[in-house]
Design an enzyme around this catalytic site. Sequence first.
Site: not given
Ligand code: PLP
Length: 378
Positions: A101, A175, A199
Amino acid sequence: MTRAFNFSAGPAAMPLEVLQQAAAEMTDWHGSGMGVMEMSHRGKEFISIYEQAESDFRALLQVPANFKILFMQGGGIAENAIVPLNLSRGGIVDFVVTGSWSQKSFKEAARYCTPRLAASSQADGFKSLPAPASWQLDASAQYVHLCSNETIHGVECHTLPDLKALGSDAPLVIDFSSHVLSRAVDWSRVGLAFGGAQKNIGPAGVTLVVVREDLLGHALSVCPSAFDYQLVANNGSMYNTPPTYGIYMAGLTFQWIARQREGSLSGVAALEQRNIAKAKYLYDCIDNSQLYVNEVQASCRSRMNVPFFLRGDDGQPLLEATHPRNAAFLEGAKARGLLQLKGHKSVGGMRASIYNAIPMEGVEALVDYLRDFEKAQA
Ligand SMILES: *Cc1c(COP(=O)(O)O)cnc(C)c1O
């Protein structure tokens, strides 16, 4: 049908109570005669839902008053562009690359600024975290990007770095998509945090951005208006129509979190303690087995995403999902109501995501299965 334990990495399991409440309110929210999806985002009903969700999130994570909480769209991947559009000023940005990521974030940022690799654990196969003292930070960096939980590689930063102590004045951007609300956040070390909802919060479609006020107001002129944090903040996340139903569902999840108890703890602190216990139970089972292996350094193993491999007869990890032993494992899991354990396609093997909505009983059911499956192989 009884509900299965769903270990999906995202969109992921949500608390049953939240889904049941949403179902009960689907066609008539609180006697308003309409469902939440059908409400104007500017009407008093939805404004009350929005304000409650925002203040509940602020209370749960103890977000200080000088941070704005924005409910946006586009997910974490859009934020890989939106953050540099708003914060980079077209200059230098430092990246700490610790998995898929942050690597994606690093690549996308190059469209808008000059990303620098301050540290990386790629040489190590993303199985550890580079020690903050070893990061090569640039004095002119506009911010430092860190993915605080790498969902695919299962690596979590358990203590956020203190950039000031490392001699940097740059704000830290995290993030936190895949571990938001699983633990407390030390906001004194953070300038901006972003995360998609799917998530640990609710349905896909909502992106949370928590940003320190002094970082607003420097968007590049090419930044789409709907993604200009300042404009979004000035309009209470209603510059454009926000993802209203997703915000409502997120709000129900926040209320569910506030109701959680573990001993004398409540809310996020209760979940944090529960998450520590859940993760320990699962990692202990993996570490004590001959069949399963997780290769992430113990000090930075994720509490939320647990990637693991089954070993082949030669003792080597079996990567391919189609290997008969992996296929049998997944089929047997499904038969027991243990779903979506297949690993991410880029790393193979298995992954159990044990977000807030997975109770200890779910992890116990998984561990029982892991033990039974291993016995059956012998
Ligand atoms: C799932 C995830 C993303 C991406 O999310 P999207 O909704 O598909 O844009 C970005 N960073 C992390 C750490 C993730 O787990």
